[in-house]
Design a protein around this motif. Structure first.
Motif, short mmCIF file in Angstrom:
data_model
loop_
_atom_site.label_atom_id
_atom_site.label_comp_id
_atom_site.label_asym_id
_atom_site.label_seq_id
_atom_site.Cartn_x
_atom_site.Cartn_y
_atom_site.Cartn_z
N ALA A 113 -4.23 1.94 -1.82
CA ALA A 113 -3.83 3.02 -2.74
C ALA A 113 -2.72 2.55 -3.67
N GLU A 114 -1.71 1.87 -3.13
CA GLU A 114 -0.61 1.42 -3.98
C GLU A 114 -1.08 0.37 -4.99
N HIS A 115 -1.90 -0.57 -4.54
CA HIS A 115 -2.41 -1.58 -5.47
C HIS A 115 -3.19 -0.93 -6.60
N ALA A 116 -4.05 0.04 -6.25
CA ALA A 116 -4.86 0.70 -7.27
C ALA A 116 -4.00 1.47 -8.27
N LEU A 117 -2.97 2.14 -7.77
CA LEU A 117 -2.09 2.91 -8.68
C LEU A 117 -1.28 1.97 -9.56
N ARG A 118 -0.87 0.84 -9.04
CA ARG A 118 -0.15 -0.12 -9.87
C ARG A 118 -1.06 -0.64 -10.99
N GLN A 119 -2.33 -0.88 -10.66
CA GLN A 119 -3.28 -1.30 -11.68
C GLN A 119 -3.46 -0.20 -12.73
N ALA A 120 -3.57 1.04 -12.25
CA ALA A 120 -3.75 2.16 -13.18
C ALA A 120 -2.55 2.30 -14.12
N LEU A 121 -1.34 2.16 -13.56
CA LEU A 121 -0.14 2.30 -14.40
C LEU A 121 -0.04 1.19 -15.43
N SER A 122 -0.48 -0.01 -15.08
CA SER A 122 -0.43 -1.11 -16.05
C SER A 122 -1.34 -0.83 -17.24
N LEU A 123 -2.40 -0.04 -17.00
CA LEU A 123 -3.34 0.29 -18.08
C LEU A 123 -2.95 1.57 -18.83
N ALA A 124 -2.29 2.49 -18.13
CA ALA A 124 -1.95 3.78 -18.75
C ALA A 124 -0.57 4.22 -18.30
N PRO A 125 0.48 3.55 -18.78
CA PRO A 125 1.84 3.85 -18.30
C PRO A 125 2.35 5.24 -18.69
N GLN A 126 1.70 5.90 -19.63
CA GLN A 126 2.14 7.23 -20.07
C GLN A 126 1.32 8.35 -19.43
N GLU A 127 0.50 8.02 -18.44
CA GLU A 127 -0.33 9.03 -17.79
C GLU A 127 0.43 9.65 -16.62
#
Length: 622
Positions: A94-108
């Motif tokens: 879960a943490e790895h996936a969220l870190r990936q998501a934040l790198s793509l959409a830091p304003q989400e």
């Protein structure tokens, strides 16, 4: 023979079924296409969502993994994968996936929110607070994020952050039960009792068998709030629907209800003088509960009950257990305070010298009638008793325990004026602005103050004497004193929400060192600033109450001090009192809290050399 539908047609039919709530059709259509290996992104996304909604979490995880493998550039897919992984308790994924998501959409904001929930689940509270506050900053109207951010601030001891996140909470829509329970607890802690009960009354119940469990949990929380606000009969009425026999036979899946119900029963038993029952119930919670806060509170309750039975060794061990559990939380939030030589009371390192004070610019300040009365002292020294005495007088209004003076010091630091050194160069306008901020904060708690004099009771305002003296040079300050060993014992036996206090109170040595540092800081500043101070000694109040009431009235220049003698009646009618003394101050004056430490003298022997010089200075014997 009819032609099989295309992938696009299947996706269209799945989307229509999904919007219609027909998850069985979504699953049937999606699984047939997914097995064929030619499913497009939409099919996999809808299939994963349907699998998740039907609690087929392993299947949902596989669907979302296929999506991120296919389209690693889409933040939404990583976020979906993280949510399911967290539901499966696969926290690293879960943490790895969220870190990936934040790198793509830091304003989400939703991604920051989910990351905050993940950290909270791991009890990584500082990181949870940071992520959740970021979500709120991105979308201020994100109610779920505001609630969870408030709770993370609550755990981290960030009172101002918690208050900011809860601003306007009385108008929030009804919350699911778990969130409503959290919200009600925080609102009650802020002194907003009607809003707390309203949050419970409006809670959205789950469907099916869990609805009754939810009702019982809400009743347990209402009972706990009633007890916490000195409404014992109302608490008993709520608990009538939660008999102990029922709570004891609950299955393991309802552990939260069991702990909450037993805790409320134990608190009421303690208030009714049944220390044996309170101890038994607290031990039952400890036997099964896993959550840190639940275990810590149960251990402190057990310690208090055993102490009342005269089982002092067992009470001490229970308190040690409570501190051990609390330190697991504090270690994540304030790890630096566990280092050798650290100062949990950081303000003790920052005093004002004669030379610095001589350089203070002359400023105008309010008259004593227009200044607050400050009640200070080390925690558990009788400050709540004195506050309720003052609040019982028609000339005064108390605002419970607030950290507004501390907030002014923080605002100075943020403005580039280091506290306390920056006090020297404050302009008249800057001092007036700080006073205006203080009054605005107080007005939110005590609206319509009018001609009443404000009582600001916060024990550790004793460490903010330079700020008080600079802004309110004519203010009357009352220093509460009590035998240092009784103070330390009471601190050791009580839970505190502040992580810094969790650390300081975790051992008698840390407590003794903190106590001495606090008073060395106080006396150093008193020598320089020469404030108008009355020393209010708890033992003298107990022995010669009427004489001390008269003395207090003279210090505050009151025409009639007698209303202060009716403080217990006033406290019973007041409702919420934030400090651990909320029950004791309703009982009136008694000697039970004098020399309690004698029963624990063996534990105190190692720290008496630390305390001895300060005890002598304060006029106490070992």
């Amino acid at each position: 023979m009819s032609k099989p539908p295309s992938t696009a047609e299947v996706a269209t039919r799945m989307l229509a079924a999904y919007h219609g709530g027909d998850m069985a059709t979504v699953l049937a259509l999606g699984e047939s296409v997914a097995q064929a290996g030619d499913a497009d992104d939409t099919v996999l996304l809808l299939l994963g969502a349907a699998q998740q909604s039907q609690f087929k979490l392993d299947d949902a995880l596989a669907s979302f993994r296929r999506l991120v493998d296919r389209r690693p550039d889409v933040a939404e897919y990583w976020n979906n994968l993280a949510v399911v992984a967290r539901q499966l308790d696969d926290l690293p994924t879960a943490e790895h996936a969220l870190r990936q998501a934040l790198s793509l959409a830091p304003q989400e904001a939703q991604i920051h929110y989910n990351l905050g929930l993940l950290y909270a689940q791991q009890q990584r509270w500082l990181q949870a607070r940071e992520a959740l506050l970021e979500a709120v900053q991105l979308v201020p109207a994100f109610i779920d994020a505001r609630l969870q951010a408030a709770y993370a601030c609550h755990v981290c001891g960030d009172n101002s952050g918690e208050q900011a996140m809860l601003d306007g909470a009385e108008a929030w829509p009804p919350q699911p039960v778990e969130q409503a329970l959290i919200l009600a607890t925080m609102l009650a802690t802020q002194g907003c009792l009607p809003d707390a009960f309203a949050a419970l009354d409006k809670a959205v119940l789950p469907e099916g068998e869990q609805a009754q469990v939810a009702r019982w949990r809400l009743a347990a929380r209402r009972a706990a709030l009633h007890e916490r606000n000195n409404r014992i009969e109302q608490a008993q009425a709520e608990l009538a629907g939660l008999p102990l026999e029922m709570l004891e036979t609950l299955p393991a899946v309802n552990q939260a209800l069991r702990s909450e119900g037993l805790s409320a029963h134990a608190a009421v038993a303690a208030r009714l003088g049944d220390s044996t029952g309170a101890a038994t119930l607290s031990q039952r919670i400890l036997d099964t509960a896993q959550e840190h806060d639940v275990r810590a509170n149960a251990a402190f309750a057990l310690a208090a009950a055993l102490a009342k039975q005269g089982q002092h060794q067992q009470a001490w061990r229970a308190a040690e257990m409570a501190h051990e559990v609390q330190l697991a939380t504090a270690r994540d939030i304030v790890p630096e305070l566990l280092a050798e030589g650290s100062r949990p009371l950081a303000m003790t390192a920052h005093g004002v010298s004669h030379r610095e004070h001589d350089g203070w610019r002359t400023l105008d300040g309010p008259r004593k009638q227009d200044s607050p009365v400050f009640v200070v002292g080390f925690p558990r020294s009788g400050t709540t008793l004195l506050e309720q005495m003052l609040d019982a007088h028609p000339d005064f209004r108390s605002m419970d325990e607030r950290a507004f003076v501390y907030e002014l010091t923080e605002r100075m630091n943020l403005a580039g004026q280091p506290y306390p050194a920056g006090l020297a160069n404050l302009s008249q306008g800057e001092a007036d602005q700080l006073r205006a901020i203080y009054r605005q904060l107080a007005a939110k708690v005590v609206p319509g103050l009018g001609a009443h004099r404000l009582v600001d009771k916060n024990p550790l305002n004793m460490l903010c004497l330079p700020m008080i003296a600079r802004l309110f040079p004519e203010a009357r300050i009352i220093l509460c004193l009590r035998h240092p060993c009784d103070v330390l014992l009471s601190c050791f036996m009580q839970p505190f929400r502040s992580p810094a206090f969790m650390v300081m109170c975790s051992s008698l040595q840390r407590l003794a060192e903190g106590y001495v540092q606090a008073f060395e800081h106080w006396f150093g500043n008193v020598e320089v600033l020469a404030p108008r101070v009355l020393e209010w000694r708890y033992e003298s109040v107990v022995e010669r109450f009427d004489e001390q009431v008269s003395r207090l009235g003279q210090f505050l220049e009151l025409a009639d001090a007698s209303p202060m003698a009716r403080f217990a009646e006033h406290a019973r009618a007041k409702g919420y009192i934030s400090t651990p003394s909320y029950a004791q101050v309703t009982e009136g004056i008694h000697r039970k809290a004098v020399n309690r430490w004698h029963a624990y003298r063996d534990m105190f022997e190692p720290v008496l050399p630390i305390l001895q010089p300060m005890m002598e200075r304060l006029g106490y014997d070992a």
